[in-house]
Scaffold this active site. Structure first.
Site, PDB file in Angstrom:
ATOM      1  N   HIS A  28       0.822  -1.217   0.000  1.00 61.68           N
ATOM      2  CA  HIS A  28       0.000   0.000   0.000  1.00 61.68           C
ATOM      3  C   HIS A  28       0.854   1.265   0.000  1.00 61.68           C
ATOM      4  CE1 HIS A  28      -4.163   0.860  -0.135  1.00 61.68           C
ATOM      5  NE2 HIS A  28      -4.432   1.027   1.129  1.00 61.68           N
ATOM      6  N   PHE A  73      -3.249   8.638   7.773  1.00 67.17           N
ATOM      7  CA  PHE A  73      -3.405   7.297   7.223  1.00 67.17           C
ATOM      8  C   PHE A  73      -4.089   7.378   5.869  1.00 67.17           C
ATOM      9  CE2 PHE A  73      -2.428   6.176  11.569  1.00 67.17           C
ATOM     10  CZ  PHE A  73      -1.562   5.107  11.361  1.00 67.17           C
TER      11      PHE A  73
END
Length: 197
Positions: A28, A73
């Protein structure tokens, strides 16, 4: 309506990922890795900025550019990207978001402008914060998870040892594609990088 860059304003290259050492090698975080490589190439140092991103002002392909890594995040990437865009007065047409892409084979790079988020929470957050999807994307192929593995688990795992051997070339291609996007535009960059895999 397609928006094309005008004038000589700066470019913003935002790499997506999750902050902190726990996530550093995750699939990711491919976007972070590409931005780090661009910073290394240009001798730039990413520094904390009030936009809640690490940023570096530099030049790419002869043009003014800002590299950014959101400090939030992944699913909250939109706030820092929108704040950096506002601070540096970047047109949406000059925003390039670099992110991991499940639906592209590992090793491939694909470029596009606009479109859906394809389940990518970072893109969803950015599109929501900007009020538009019409920005450039450099999609770094990480491939699909094996068997019945949950994609959410797959993206939060590190690249395999085999993938890590090939990762430097993938990141080089992605970084090169960012520079070609800036220098030559979307279609020539697509023609070049979509032909590689």
């Amino acid at each position: 309506m397609m928006i094309t860059p005008t004038g000589d304003g700066p470019w913003l290259v935002a790499g997506l990922g999750n902050p902190g050492p726990t996530y550093a090698g995750n699939r990711h975080n491919a976007g972070f890795m590409v931005v780090d490589l661009l910073a290394e190439r240009t001798g730039s140092r990413l520094k904390s900025h009030r936009s809640r991103a690490d940023v570096a002002e530099t030049r790419l392909a002869g043009a003014r550019a800002v590299l950014a890594r959101p400090l939030s995040f992944m699913n909250l990437s939109g706030g820092p990207v929108a704040a950096a865009r506002s601070f540096y007065k970047v047109e949406v047409s000059r925003l390039i978001v670099v992110h991991d892409e499940l639906d592209i084979p590992f090793g491939a790079v694909r470029l596009k402008r606009g479109g859906g988020d394809n389940g990518h929470n970072g893109l969803r957050s950015i599109s929501s914060a900007l009020g538009t999807r019409d920005y450039l994307r450099v999609r770094v192929g990480i491939g699909r998870p094996p068997g019945r593995m949950d994609p959410a688990d797959f993206v939060l795992r590190d690249f395999t040892s085999t993938e890590r051997r090939e990762l430097p070339l993938l990141l080089e291609h992605a970084a090169d594609s960012v520079e070609m996007l800036i220098a030559d535009g979307l279609e020539p960059a697509q023609n070049r990088y979509h032909a590689l895999l």
